[in-house]
Design an enzyme around this catalytic site. Structure first.
Site, PDB file in Angstrom:
ATOM      1  N   GLU A  30     -53.848 -28.468 -11.775  1.00 35.72           N
ATOM      2  CA  GLU A  30     -54.972 -28.043 -12.589  1.00 35.72           C
ATOM      3  C   GLU A  30     -54.384 -27.410 -13.852  1.00 35.72           C
ATOM      4  OE1 GLU A  30     -57.690 -25.285 -10.756  1.00 35.72           O
ATOM      5  OE2 GLU A  30     -58.911 -25.195 -12.582  1.00 35.72           O
ATOM      6  N   ARG A 274     -46.425 -24.595   1.823  1.00 34.69           N
ATOM      7  CA  ARG A 274     -46.095 -24.163   0.453  1.00 34.69           C
ATOM      8  C   ARG A 274     -44.703 -23.575   0.425  1.00 34.69           C
ATOM      9  NH1 ARG A 274     -50.803 -22.878  -2.375  1.00 34.69           N
ATOM     10  NH2 ARG A 274     -49.724 -21.656  -3.937  1.00 34.69           N
ATOM     11  N   LYS A 284     -50.762 -18.726 -10.252  1.00 36.91           N
ATOM     12  CA  LYS A 284     -50.960 -18.840 -11.695  1.00 36.91           C
ATOM     13  C   LYS A 284     -51.796 -17.685 -12.236  1.00 36.91           C
ATOM     14  CE  LYS A 284     -52.011 -23.243 -11.264  1.00 36.91           C
ATOM     15  NZ  LYS A 284     -52.436 -24.625 -11.506  1.00 36.91           N
TER      16      LYS A 284
END
Ligand code: ATP
Ligand code: MG
Length: 569
Positions: A30, A274, A284
């Protein structure tokens, strides 16, 4: 990319002829921030598996949240992926370029009675959703007719209603134990300008809806994502299975994505753990907070765990890729020691970085027995093992050593320079300290030494000189700024819930700027981003932005000490 449980799944699929030999993956960031080292894992997995199977990996921007996204982030993400050494299949893709297709699929779901327009406010919807232990309740709008739903949805698109007045929801099951399946919202009204589509849209699809359909349009075979999406997989599959397969195939064909296959096969999602690193934040949102609060100097500050920060720090693509490979791919969540990443950086730079000398805190040395006005030229190899040629170093009467390499009253076992003792200058002669000169404040300002002309590159018989120190010639040394970086956080878990904010874990000593350092003359023109091992000091690189010919600026990439390698011997 080494074998892992995902490559085993792909092997099986290929054996069973599931995708006619195709392997199609995608990396779907994104564009709401810069990529970080965690994304590097996903990049290495998606692009790495495509490479391994001679397949393809798309770069697709998952741009369904225009308010938080920007072109700046798109550009940075592309450049980071290229820098890591990967190239995507064909043009860059955007979920937003499928908005028209996604809208048509929504109409199809409405017409088949599988989606409805809901007028509950976001707060009411939350209340109706239920909890982990209690089922939800049906929206009062759930039985609205298909014709009415279609009319309302078309008017939502046309911008007739304010943000939040209506949403489009799937009709699945408000009693499902999986909350993601409780009539999830797939479109909301957002009358905002989008960085790719401008003001064309007043409704934007939700991630879960856009993601599986974008995969389907791109004819992705293996949709790889992190474990937090495991609970979303039933929804991913539900959406694809409740649309007419012919319409999915047609959308894929229209976009030119059949990839030479004759059969159209739906993508399958597989999750992996992850990457988590101690002493590191990987979100982020939080990284943006550090940038916005001025804790760091932008997204590419050399202390940031962003790809562009690591790059500016002097980490190499090879080191990052080797590190990711050594971490492996599994479904077990774990926290990796950041020392392992630093170890990979040292290994790579030890092989590939030329050696040079830099004196961080200069102390003048005058060689009383070296003839005034004369100069010799020494030739030193650029690397002890690799053939990188030689560099020239003038040697004369005056030079500089590091302040920390001289002690007037040495501690036990001190191997560097002390009064009346000898030490070797790296690549040059043995010197003896004869006299210590101090200023009025009693600080040592200069050493008067003598050199032994019979010691160039060797110890004469019977002479034991153990200590070797680095130095630069006074006349030819080039002044440099050196930025000594340390970890950005001094807490192993910067996100410790006992802290009020993760910013309380910031290491106040993460940057020390040293001016008045001296580097050997061959470094005057150091090319930005070139790496060096400064002998006895660590690995450094010329700063990407601030280093200029004749006025070099170096960043410390990592120290020489490798505690991780020792611990794991
Ligand atoms: P963040 O939580 O840091 O904001 P994100 O998951 O929102 O990251 P995306 O842009 O959605 O960021 O991520 C793109 C891809 O990278 C996704 O497939 C995501 O699963 C993956 N990814 C993100 N963080 C990690 C991580 N720490 N380890 C491995 N993969 C990750
Ligand atoms: Mg995300």
């Amino acid at each position: 990319m080494s074998s892992n449980f995902i490559s085993h799944i792909i092997d099986q699929d290929l054996e069973q002829g599931r995708h006619e030999g195709r392997v199609q993956t995608r990396f779907p960031p994104e564009p709401n921030g810069f990529l970080h080292i965690g994304h590097a894992k996903s990049i290495c997995i998606n692009f790495g598996l495509a490479e391994r199977y001679d397949g393809r990996c798309n770069l697709r921007f998952d741009d369904t949240n225009p308010e938080k996204e920007s072109q700046e982030y798109i550009d940075a993400i592309k450049s980071d992926i290229e820098w890591l050494g990967f190239s995507w299949n064909g043009d860059v893709r955007y979920s937003s370029s499928y908005f028209e297709e996604l809208y048509a699929f929504a109409l199809q779901l409405i017409d088949s009675g599988k989606a409805f327009v809901c007028s509950l406010s976001p707060e009411q919807a939350r209340e109706f959703r239920g909890t982990l232990t209690e089922p939800g309740r049906d929206s009062p709008d759930r039985e609205r007719s298909a014709a009415e739903n279609r009319d309302l949805f078309e008017r939502m698109r046309a911008g007739e209603f304010p943000d939040g007045q209506y949403s489009l929801r799937l009709k699945i099951d408000m009693a499902s134990p999986n909350i993601n399946m409780r009539d999830p919202v797939i479109y909301r009204i957002r009358r905002v300008v989008h960085h790719q589509t401008g003001d064309a849209w007043s409704v934007y699809p939700m991630y879960d809806y856009a993601h599986c359909l974008s995969d389907a349009i791109e004819h992705v075979t293996h949709s790889l994502c992190t474990l937090e999406f495991e609970d979303h997989r039933p929804l991913y599959d539900w959406i694809l299975e409740n649309l007419d397969p012919e319409s999915l195939r047609a959308a894929c064909e229209r976009a030119g994505n059949m990839g030479g296959a004759s059969n159209y096969v739906l993508p399958k999602q597989t999750e992996f753990a992850r990457l988590n690193l101690n002493y590191t934040i990987m979100s982020k949102r939080k990284l943006r907070e550090l940038v916005e609060q001025g804790d760091v100097d932008g997204w590419d500050d050399p202390r940031m765990p962003t790809i562009s920060g690591l790059r500016r720090r002097g980490y190499t693509p090879a080191a990052i890729r080797n590190f990711i490979d050594s971490v492996g791919v599994s479904r077990g969540a774990s926290i990796v020691d950041v020392g392992m990443l630093e170890h990979a950086v040292r290994e790579d730079l030890d092989h590939n970085a030329p050696r040079a000398m830099c004196v961080l805190r200069p102390l003048k040395v005058t060689l009383s027995n070296f003839p005034e006005g004369e100069q010799e030229t020494l030739r030193l190899p650029r690397h002890p093992k690799q053939d990188m040629g030689e560099r020239e170093l003038p040697f004369g009467r005056e030079l500089y050593i590091d302040r920390s390499d001289f002690e007037e009253v040495p501690p036990p076992k001190y191997k560097r320079l002390t009064p009346d003792k000898e030490v070797r200058l790296r690549g040059a002669y043995v010197i003896r300290c004869d006299e210590v000169i101090k200023n009025d404040a009693g600080e040592v300002v200069e050493l008067i030494c003598s050199y032994d002309e019979n010691t160039l590159g060797k110890n004469p018989e019977g002479r034991k000189v153990k200590g070797v120190i680095h130095w630069v010639p006074a006349a030819a040394a080039v002044p440099a700024e050196v930025r000594v970086y340390d970890r950005l956080f001094h807490k192993e878990n910067p996100d410790d819930k006992a802290l009020e904010s993760f910013r309380d874990s910031l290491n106040p000593q993460s940057l020390q700027v040293l001016t008045g350092c001296l580097v050997e003359p061959s470094l005057a023109e150091a090319v930005p981003e070139s790496q060096y091992q400064f002998e006895r000091e660590g690995y450094f690189c010329a700063d990407q932005h601030d280093s200029k010919p004749g006025v070099p600026v170096f960043n410390r990439t990592v120290s020489l000490r490798d505690s991780w390698a020792k611990m794991n011997k």
